[in-house]
Design an enzyme around this catalytic site. Structure first.
Site, PDB file in Angstrom:
ATOM      1  N   TYR A  37      14.019 -44.777 -57.244  1.00  0.00           N
ATOM      2  CA  TYR A  37      14.886 -45.639 -56.435  1.00  0.00           C
ATOM      3  C   TYR A  37      15.252 -45.044 -55.082  1.00  0.00           C
ATOM      4  O   TYR A  37      15.949 -45.686 -54.293  1.00  0.00           O
ATOM      5  CB  TYR A  37      16.188 -45.919 -57.205  1.00  0.00           C
ATOM      6  CG  TYR A  37      15.974 -46.616 -58.523  1.00  0.00           C
ATOM      7  CD1 TYR A  37      15.694 -47.984 -58.574  1.00  0.00           C
ATOM      8  CD2 TYR A  37      16.025 -45.910 -59.723  1.00  0.00           C
ATOM      9  CE1 TYR A  37      15.483 -48.628 -59.783  1.00  0.00           C
ATOM     10  CE2 TYR A  37      15.822 -46.538 -60.939  1.00  0.00           C
ATOM     11  CZ  TYR A  37      15.549 -47.899 -60.963  1.00  0.00           C
ATOM     12  OH  TYR A  37      15.341 -48.537 -62.162  1.00  0.00           O
TER      13      TYR A  37
ATOM     14  N   HIS B  39      18.714 -50.711 -52.206  1.00  0.00           N
ATOM     15  CA  HIS B  39      19.948 -50.545 -52.979  1.00  0.00           C
ATOM     16  C   HIS B  39      20.530 -49.140 -52.831  1.00  0.00           C
ATOM     17  O   HIS B  39      21.672 -48.903 -53.213  1.00  0.00           O
ATOM     18  CB  HIS B  39      19.654 -50.824 -54.464  1.00  0.00           C
ATOM     19  CG  HIS B  39      20.660 -51.703 -55.135  1.00  0.00           C
ATOM     20  ND1 HIS B  39      21.585 -52.467 -54.458  1.00  0.00           N
ATOM     21  CD2 HIS B  39      20.892 -51.947 -56.460  1.00  0.00           C
ATOM     22  CE1 HIS B  39      22.332 -53.135 -55.325  1.00  0.00           C
ATOM     23  NE2 HIS B  39      21.939 -52.826 -56.544  1.00  0.00           N
TER      24      HIS B  39
END
Length: 198
Positions: A19, A24
């Site tokens: 990630y 995000h």
């Protein structure tokens, strides 16, 4: 005059290399930028979070990245705040926002979660939303696109070209909030498009 109470600056994101470059994780990116700029090493590990203690132009802060997944980050943030006896209103949460165009920053004093699950988790943990937020605009997916897939996706090559400018401006916004106050930060950074993609 800037406040002299200990402040908590939290960046939201998801842990792990998978990630690390996703939309995000904009909050993590800003915290890393503050960490580098003010030599606040995020080497302490407690409460399922990484954090460091230091100062930003004379304002003492705890700089933190919760290591739980985004939608479960609230309890970690609350535990850090409780440990250091930091009030909710002395907290700044930095996070991505799909309701803001890419390249926009917006500072907000308090309020709801705006559909952001990380902010929702913090509000639930503290029993209210009386904390300052710095929202990093990542834009929306194209019509028909899935919002969850979009925020968990990586920035485009065009976006990457200017991403460092946005993260640097967000770091400057953090400094303004801490040292000059939220209102001054709003005046300087709200409604200002940092970059516009050609």
């Amino acid at each position: 005059m800037p406040q002299r109470r200990l402040r908590l600056v939290v960046g939201l994101g998801n842990p792990g290399e998978t990630y690390s470059k996703t939309r995000h994780n904009a909050g993590f990116m800003v915290v890393d930028k503050v960490s580098d700029a003010f030599s606040i090493a995020l080497e302490k590990r407690k409460f399922d979070a990484r954090f460091g203690i230091g100062s930003v132009d004379g304002v003492k802060i705890v700089l933190a990245k919760p290591m739980a997944y985004m939608n479960r980050s609230g309890p970690q943030v609350q535990n850090i705040a409780r440990y250091f006896r930091i009030l909710c209103e002395d907290m700044l949460v930095v996070h991505d926002d799909i309701d803001l165009a890419f390249g926009r920053l917006k500072i907000k004093e308090k309020g709801g979660d705006g559909g952001h699950k990380g902010v929702r988790s913090i509000i639930d943990a503290f029993g209210g939303g009386d904390f300052v937020r710095l929202r990093i605009g990542v834009g929306r997916p194209e019509v028909g696109g899935n919002a969850a897939d979009y925020v968990l996706g990586k920035f485009t090559l065009e976006e990457i070209k200017v991403l460092s400018q946005i993260i640097t401006a967000a770091r400057d916004a953090v400094v303004a909030i801490l040292c000059k106050g939220t209102k001054e930060g709003m005046n300087r950074f709200n409604n200002r498009r940092i970059v516009i993609l050609s």
